[in-house]
Design an enzyme around this catalytic site. Structure first.
Site, mmCIF file in Angstrom:
data_model
loop_
_atom_site.group_PDB
_atom_site.id
_atom_site.type_symbol
_atom_site.label_atom_id
_atom_site.label_comp_id
_atom_site.label_asym_id
_atom_site.label_seq_id
_atom_site.Cartn_x
_atom_site.Cartn_y
_atom_site.Cartn_z
ATOM 1 N N ASP A 204 0.714 -1.077 -0.021
ATOM 2 C CA ASP A 204 0.097 0.033 0.183
ATOM 3 C C ASP A 204 0.893 1.150 0.060
ATOM 4 O O ASP A 204 1.626 1.508 0.861
ATOM 5 C CB ASP A 204 -0.826 -0.043 1.222
ATOM 6 C CG ASP A 204 -1.806 1.453 1.204
ATOM 7 O OD1 ASP A 204 -2.691 1.313 0.369
ATOM 8 O OD2 ASP A 204 -1.432 2.194 2.255
ATOM 9 N N GLU A 292 -0.966 -1.290 -5.773
ATOM 10 C CA GLU A 292 -2.053 -0.562 -6.412
ATOM 11 C C GLU A 292 -1.903 0.014 -7.611
ATOM 12 O O GLU A 292 -0.638 0.264 -8.148
ATOM 13 C CB GLU A 292 -2.654 0.767 -5.312
ATOM 14 C CG GLU A 292 -2.646 0.180 -4.058
ATOM 15 C CD GLU A 292 -2.675 1.659 -3.179
ATOM 16 O OE1 GLU A 292 -3.816 2.071 -3.257
ATOM 17 O OE2 GLU A 292 -1.727 2.228 -2.561
ATOM 18 N N ASP A 373 -3.061 1.602 6.894
ATOM 19 C CA ASP A 373 -2.073 1.157 5.918
ATOM 20 C C ASP A 373 -2.077 -0.408 5.790
ATOM 21 O O ASP A 373 -2.007 -0.911 4.558
ATOM 22 C CB ASP A 373 -0.718 1.780 5.996
ATOM 23 C CG ASP A 373 -0.883 3.403 6.104
ATOM 24 O OD1 ASP A 373 -1.457 3.710 5.409
ATOM 25 O OD2 ASP A 373 0.041 3.728 6.990
#
Length: 422
Positions: A204, A292, A373
């Site tokens: 992340d 991501e 997170d």
């Protein structure tokens, strides 16, 4: 299987060689601009697209004119390479139009259309191929290597590593800070991939923590951001004030501009160093990497644009993709609209978006106290389909990976008070 790589070396030309390189850069820039002008003229008046062979032959006839005899005082190979590179730029632009069906950006400007080059641009370059008969000489155990170029002479290069094979081309570059660099294109054998330590990991990306990583074997870590631009802001502000007081074109103006350019080069080098080291470790230690899909261009237009640029997310993710392809690892990008920060990784309950100041929260359904997170990293690992080994290790492993220790969270810099969401 051989791969094509670039090997870069710092160059230290003499004063006469710098003058010769300046003339060469100007000639290459003129060849590029001439090609763009010819394409625009032929399209605007005749609605035709001349081929590269036609324009190249026309340029060779044109440079023999008396007004352009200065073009004959430099090597002809870099000029031909400038024309060829401009033709590649046009081909890439037309491929983009054919693929996307549109060539205009949000401001109505053609995307990827070749533009005129300026002498005031900080980056200048010239490319020599093997037809130019350049030669590289390096004596054993010597600190320097020498690059012999036509009509320039032997340019001294700082030796850092041997070339694995004979280079097919070399590009001389002058950067905005006034330094020179030689970039060789060589064929080399790929390095063996390091032995992976983990099956998979989920990453992340963030600003408070550059990367929050959850591994499939039950370990986790956070990487602190570098913030190179933020640390240099005060010095940049002082240089900008000093530059505004200088007279444009004076020696003091040039010195201040070069100092500012060197500072920006240092900032970029620090960003790349952290991103490359982290990418090498992540891609080397994991058999699969889940990340991501970030819209960096859109985030750059927000109030967080400076911090997003300072984080260098694209540099890190692109490097991970390249290393995974090189070492035969698997790099997975999840959907951009995956709500990784809105879903509880324990009970899969989605409770909507959360403000950025909420760094930890308690799930109202299962009561799990989660770190934002690590919870997002675990959801990314799930969305990529790489979390099977977590399920096989027991039901409390997922909770242990995503939960936030209250004492540990309080010790972290930049965190905020706990939010209880109902």
């Amino acid at each position: 299987m051989e791969t094509v790589r670039r090997y870069n070396y710092r160059a230290y030309p003499t004063r006469d060689q710098r003058m010769a390189l300046s003339r060469l850069f100007g000639a290459c820039r003129y060849a590029w601009n001439w090609y763009v002008r010819q394409r625009l003229t032929d399209w605007n008046f005749n609605r035709s697209r001349p081929s590269y062979a036609e324009l190249s032959a026309k340029f060779n006839r044109t440079k023999t004119e008396k007004a352009l005899e200065w073009l004959t005082k430099v090597s002809a190979v870099p000029l031909a390479q400038s024309l060829r590179q401009c033709e590649k730029a046009y081909s890439a632009f037309f491929r983009y139009v054919e693929k996307h069906g549109c060539h205009l950006g949000h401001k109505g400007r053609p995307l990827g259309y070749p533009r005129f080059k300026s002498r005031h641009c900080g980056e200048q370059s010239a490319t020599f191929t093997t037809s130019a008969r350049f030669h590289v000489r390096h004596e054993r155990n010597a600190r320097w290597m020498f690059l012999e170029l036509p009509k320039i002479g032997e340019v001294k290069l700082r030796w850092s590593r041997d070339l694995p094979s004979r280079p097919s081309s070399v590009t001389l570059m002058r950067h905005a800070d006034g330094t020179y660099e030689a970039s060789f294109v060589v064929k080399t054998e790929p390095k063996p991939a390091p032995k992976p330590r983990h099956d998979a990991c989920g990453i992340d990306m963030g600003l408070e923590s550059l990367a929050s990583i959850v591994y499939s074997d039950g370990t986790r870590e956070k990487v602190a951001p570098l913030r190179a631009l933020r640390k240099a802001e005060r010095r940049l502000r002082r240089l900008n004030k000093e530059l505004s007081r200088r007279k444009r074109g004076s020696n003091n103006y040039s010195k201040t501009r070069a100092t500012k350019a060197r500072l920006y080069v240092r900032i970029g080098a620090q960003r790349r160093d952290l991103a490359y080291q982290l990418a090498s470790r992540v891609a080397g230690e994991n058999q699969a990497v889940a990340m991501e899909t970030l819209c960096v261009k859109g985030l750059m237009r927000t109030r967080m644009g400076k911090s997003v640029a300072d984080a260098a997310w694209s540099t890190f993710t692109d490097r991970v993709d390249m290393l995974c392809a090189q070492w035969g690892r698997r790099a997975v990008r999840i959907d951009r609209w995956c709500p990784s920060s809105q879903v509880c990784s324990q009970c899969r309950r989605k409770d909507g978006p959360k403000p950025l100041n909420v760094r930890e929260w308690e799930c109202p359904n299962c009561g799990a106290f989660l770190d934002r997170d690590w919870n997002a990293a675990l959801n990314i690992l799930d969305a990529a389909g790489l979390a099977e080994s977590l399920n096989a290790r027991g039901g409390d492993v997922r909770r242990r990976l995503a939960q936030a220790g209250r004492d540990a969270i309080a010790r972290e810099a930049g965190t905020h008070r706990t939010a209880r969401l109902h």
